[in-house]
Motif scaffolding. Structure first.
Motif, PDB file in Angstrom:
ATOM      1  N   LEU A 112     -29.023  93.352   5.290  1.00 32.19           N
ATOM      2  CA  LEU A 112     -30.145  92.830   5.040  1.00 32.19           C
ATOM      3  C   LEU A 112     -30.054  91.081   5.508  1.00 32.19           C
ATOM      4  O   LEU A 112     -30.918  90.611   5.956  1.00 32.19           O
ATOM      5  CB  LEU A 112     -30.807  92.902   3.739  1.00 32.19           C
ATOM      6  CG  LEU A 112     -32.134  91.972   3.391  1.00 32.19           C
ATOM      7  CD1 LEU A 112     -33.282  92.660   4.450  1.00 32.19           C
ATOM      8  CD2 LEU A 112     -32.391  91.951   1.908  1.00 32.19           C
ATOM      9  N   VAL A 113     -28.595  90.771   5.299  1.00 32.28           N
ATOM     10  CA  VAL A 113     -28.839  89.155   5.271  1.00 32.28           C
ATOM     11  C   VAL A 113     -29.184  88.532   6.521  1.00 32.28           C
ATOM     12  O   VAL A 113     -29.938  87.377   6.294  1.00 32.28           O
ATOM     13  CB  VAL A 113     -27.242  88.709   4.763  1.00 32.28           C
ATOM     14  CG1 VAL A 113     -27.130  87.445   5.213  1.00 32.28           C
ATOM     15  CG2 VAL A 113     -26.751  89.033   3.531  1.00 32.28           C
ATOM     16  N   VAL A 114     -28.635  88.806   7.673  1.00 29.72           N
ATOM     17  CA  VAL A 114     -29.166  88.220   8.952  1.00 29.72           C
ATOM     18  C   VAL A 114     -30.488  88.296   9.258  1.00 29.72           C
ATOM     19  O   VAL A 114     -31.376  87.258   9.589  1.00 29.72           O
ATOM     20  CB  VAL A 114     -28.244  88.555  10.016  1.00 29.72           C
ATOM     21  CG1 VAL A 114     -28.403  87.728  11.527  1.00 29.72           C
ATOM     22  CG2 VAL A 114     -26.734  88.154   9.835  1.00 29.72           C
ATOM     23  N   PRO A 115     -31.154  89.550   9.445  1.00 30.75           N
ATOM     24  CA  PRO A 115     -32.540  89.734   9.637  1.00 30.75           C
ATOM     25  C   PRO A 115     -33.471  88.919   8.657  1.00 30.75           C
ATOM     26  O   PRO A 115     -34.568  88.283   9.317  1.00 30.75           O
ATOM     27  CB  PRO A 115     -32.861  90.931   9.721  1.00 30.75           C
ATOM     28  CG  PRO A 115     -31.728  91.809   9.154  1.00 30.75           C
ATOM     29  CD  PRO A 115     -30.757  90.821   9.242  1.00 30.75           C
ATOM     30  N   SER A 116     -33.125  88.905   7.520  1.00 29.88           N
ATOM     31  CA  SER A 116     -33.884  88.300   6.535  1.00 29.88           C
ATOM     32  C   SER A 116     -33.787  86.833   6.710  1.00 29.88           C
ATOM     33  O   SER A 116     -34.997  85.947   6.571  1.00 29.88           O
ATOM     34  CB  SER A 116     -33.646  88.628   5.288  1.00 29.88           C
ATOM     35  OG  SER A 116     -34.140  88.382   4.198  1.00 29.88           O
ATOM     36  N   PHE A 117     -32.636  86.298   6.973  1.00 25.83           N
ATOM     37  CA  PHE A 117     -32.367  84.737   7.041  1.00 25.83           C
ATOM     38  C   PHE A 117     -33.281  84.312   8.155  1.00 25.83           C
ATOM     39  O   PHE A 117     -34.004  83.390   8.329  1.00 25.83           O
ATOM     40  CB  PHE A 117     -31.022  84.450   7.414  1.00 25.83           C
ATOM     41  CG  PHE A 117     -30.788  83.064   7.699  1.00 25.83           C
ATOM     42  CD1 PHE A 117     -30.741  82.136   6.498  1.00 25.83           C
ATOM     43  CD2 PHE A 117     -30.471  82.592   9.034  1.00 25.83           C
ATOM     44  CE1 PHE A 117     -30.372  80.652   6.872  1.00 25.83           C
ATOM     45  CE2 PHE A 117     -30.290  81.180   9.077  1.00 25.83           C
ATOM     46  CZ  PHE A 117     -30.309  80.287   8.161  1.00 25.83           C
TER      47      PHE A 117
ATOM     48  N   TRP B 290     -38.017  80.976  10.057  1.00 35.83           N
ATOM     49  CA  TRP B 290     -39.266  80.780  10.803  1.00 35.83           C
ATOM     50  C   TRP B 290     -40.517  80.872   9.869  1.00 35.83           C
ATOM     51  O   TRP B 290     -41.281  79.850  10.474  1.00 35.83           O
ATOM     52  CB  TRP B 290     -39.317  82.061  11.788  1.00 35.83           C
ATOM     53  CG  TRP B 290     -40.539  82.074  12.512  1.00 35.83           C
ATOM     54  CD1 TRP B 290     -40.468  81.417  13.761  1.00 35.83           C
ATOM     55  CD2 TRP B 290     -41.962  82.685  12.154  1.00 35.83           C
ATOM     56  NE1 TRP B 290     -42.143  81.627  14.240  1.00 35.83           N
ATOM     57  CE2 TRP B 290     -42.648  82.261  13.297  1.00 35.83           C
ATOM     58  CE3 TRP B 290     -42.286  83.590  11.161  1.00 35.83           C
ATOM     59  CZ2 TRP B 290     -44.072  82.872  13.264  1.00 35.83           C
ATOM     60  CZ3 TRP B 290     -43.626  83.895  11.338  1.00 35.83           C
ATOM     61  CH2 TRP B 290     -44.499  83.665  12.436  1.00 35.83           C
ATOM     62  N   GLN B 291     -40.442  81.406   9.156  1.00 34.91           N
ATOM     63  CA  GLN B 291     -41.850  81.562   8.075  1.00 34.91           C
ATOM     64  C   GLN B 291     -41.840  80.088   7.570  1.00 34.91           C
ATOM     65  O   GLN B 291     -42.844  79.428   7.339  1.00 34.91           O
ATOM     66  CB  GLN B 291     -41.638  82.472   7.171  1.00 34.91           C
ATOM     67  CG  GLN B 291     -43.051  82.505   5.991  1.00 34.91           C
ATOM     68  CD  GLN B 291     -42.859  83.769   5.116  1.00 34.91           C
ATOM     69  OE1 GLN B 291     -42.451  84.922   5.645  1.00 34.91           O
ATOM     70  NE2 GLN B 291     -43.262  83.555   4.033  1.00 34.91           N
TER      71      GLN B 291
ATOM     72  N   LEU C  58     -39.396  79.448   1.876  1.00 34.52           N
ATOM     73  CA  LEU C  58     -38.449  78.603   1.399  1.00 34.52           C
ATOM     74  C   LEU C  58     -37.704  79.522   0.402  1.00 34.52           C
ATOM     75  O   LEU C  58     -36.265  79.466   0.237  1.00 34.52           O
ATOM     76  CB  LEU C  58     -39.040  77.357   0.747  1.00 34.52           C
ATOM     77  CG  LEU C  58     -38.135  76.475  -0.092  1.00 34.52           C
ATOM     78  CD1 LEU C  58     -36.769  75.922   0.639  1.00 34.52           C
ATOM     79  CD2 LEU C  58     -38.800  75.416  -0.765  1.00 34.52           C
ATOM     80  N   SER C  59     -38.182  80.177  -0.640  1.00 34.23           N
ATOM     81  CA  SER C  59     -37.813  80.816  -1.571  1.00 34.23           C
ATOM     82  C   SER C  59     -36.894  81.922  -0.957  1.00 34.23           C
ATOM     83  O   SER C  59     -35.625  82.007  -1.397  1.00 34.23           O
ATOM     84  CB  SER C  59     -38.860  81.456  -2.692  1.00 34.23           C
ATOM     85  OG  SER C  59     -38.123  82.271  -3.430  1.00 34.23           O
ATOM     86  N   PHE C  60     -37.392  82.635  -0.171  1.00 34.47           N
ATOM     87  CA  PHE C  60     -36.855  83.711   0.654  1.00 34.47           C
ATOM     88  C   PHE C  60     -35.527  83.367   1.076  1.00 34.47           C
ATOM     89  O   PHE C  60     -34.379  83.981   1.395  1.00 34.47           O
ATOM     90  CB  PHE C  60     -37.564  84.479   1.505  1.00 34.47           C
ATOM     91  CG  PHE C  60     -38.837  85.367   0.755  1.00 34.47           C
ATOM     92  CD1 PHE C  60     -38.705  85.663  -0.609  1.00 34.47           C
ATOM     93  CD2 PHE C  60     -39.894  85.697   1.455  1.00 34.47           C
ATOM     94  CE1 PHE C  60     -39.752  86.259  -1.179  1.00 34.47           C
ATOM     95  CE2 PHE C  60     -41.205  86.176   0.835  1.00 34.47           C
ATOM     96  CZ  PHE C  60     -41.027  86.605  -0.570  1.00 34.47           C
TER      97      PHE C  60
ATOM     98  N   ALA D  16     -30.059  94.267  13.347  1.00 37.90           N
ATOM     99  CA  ALA D  16     -31.060  94.672  12.796  1.00 37.90           C
ATOM    100  C   ALA D  16     -32.256  93.415  12.991  1.00 37.90           C
ATOM    101  O   ALA D  16     -33.566  93.398  12.866  1.00 37.90           O
ATOM    102  CB  ALA D  16     -31.031  94.525  11.256  1.00 37.90           C
ATOM    103  N   VAL D  17     -31.794  92.194  13.620  1.00 38.30           N
ATOM    104  CA  VAL D  17     -32.517  91.268  13.827  1.00 38.30           C
ATOM    105  C   VAL D  17     -33.638  91.614  14.959  1.00 38.30           C
ATOM    106  O   VAL D  17     -34.943  91.358  15.055  1.00 38.30           O
ATOM    107  CB  VAL D  17     -31.829  89.921  14.364  1.00 38.30           C
ATOM    108  CG1 VAL D  17     -32.903  88.891  14.975  1.00 38.30           C
ATOM    109  CG2 VAL D  17     -30.941  89.497  13.421  1.00 38.30           C
ATOM    110  N   VAL D  18     -33.075  92.285  16.076  1.00 36.52           N
ATOM    111  CA  VAL D  18     -34.160  92.669  17.044  1.00 36.52           C
ATOM    112  C   VAL D  18     -35.245  93.561  16.712  1.00 36.52           C
ATOM    113  O   VAL D  18     -36.551  93.290  16.829  1.00 36.52           O
ATOM    114  CB  VAL D  18     -33.296  93.486  18.378  1.00 36.52           C
ATOM    115  CG1 VAL D  18     -34.408  94.175  19.563  1.00 36.52           C
ATOM    116  CG2 VAL D  18     -32.285  92.453  18.963  1.00 36.52           C
TER     117      VAL D  18
END
Length: 247
Positions: A49-54, A59-60, A173-175, A203-205
């Motif tokens: 999960l780390v990279v797509p979540s980051f 961006w958000q 920010l929190s995420f 998983a980013v794509v």
């Protein structure tokens, strides 16, 4: 599970999780960790999960003008999230995956139940200085133990009386901080392998494609209806993880 099946699972999971985030502004790590946690250990799911979540959360965070002011307001909470997440990640490493999956299921049910009931909470500015570190520590422990960073950070941020755009940035920010701390904890405890980094990058794509599709879906259906269906899905998923965890 074959390599092809794993790729198909990752693509479908992160595409769907991206759609949820595109419609609601959140939910990518919750959905992805929950779905993957049904077929692999929560530790492995958290690493992927780390990279797509980051990427999606940065961006958000960056969209909008209030990021620096929010950082000054919430820095104590963020610091506590980092410390407790890094320490709490030890639980993902040493605890039996069956119990980690059950903890993940309970976290999903708790969040979905809270969101469905939608209690109106309001935190006064007088309480914020001492409550923020407590929420940060609790959020970090839950993140470290389950890989899900919504409880209790999201309900707390929603109770601070932030404007809509401010709230979206505060969640980003929190995420983002939670994602970085989770990655740091996994690295500290030797639980972030090179092959998982590759899967995380892939998983980013589908995550970004899902967010784009979600922005289209948001214009076509009622966000309230979608949100309710999404939360009911989390309840079902949480029950599945709690009663029939990965082993």
């Amino acid at each position: 599970m074959t390599t092809f099946e794993l790729f198909c699972l990752l693509f479908a999971t992160f595409l769907g999780a991206g759609v949820v985030k595109g419609v609601t502004g959140m939910g990518l790590p919750t959905v992805a960790t929950g779905v993957l946690g049904a077929v692999m250990s929560p530790l492995t799911a958290a690493a992927i999960l780390v990279v797509p979540s980051f990427v999606t959360n940065v961006w958000q965070l960056l969209v909008g003008p209030d990021k620096l002011r929010l950082m000054r307001r919430l820095w104590v909470m963020m610091l506590c999230i980092v410390i407790s997440t890094v320490l709490g990640t030890r639980l993902l490493v040493v605890v039996n995956p069956v119990w980690s999956a059950r903890a993940l299921g309970i976290a999903l049910i708790a969040y979905a139940a809270y969101a469905l009931l939608s209690p109106t909470l309001s935190i006064s500015k007088r309480a914020e200085p001492w409550l923020s570190p407590i929420v940060g520590i609790a959020s970090g422990v839950v993140t470290g133990a389950t890989g899900v960073f919504v409880i209790p950070a999201v309900p707390y941020l929603q109770s601070l009386g932030l404007q809509k755009d401010e709230l979206v940035q505060a969640l980003g920010l929190s995420f983002t901080v939670s994602t970085i701390a989770l990655a740091g904890g996994l690295l500290t405890h030797g639980a972030f392998r090179l092959d998982q980094v590759g899967l995380s990058l892939l998983a980013v794509v589908p995550s970004l494609a899902g967010m784009w599709l979600g922005s289209i879906v948001r214009q076509k259906i009622s966000p309230t209806t979608f949100r309710r269906c999404f939360l009911l899905f989390l309840v079902v998923l949480g029950l599945e993880l709690t009663l029939h965890p990965f082993s």
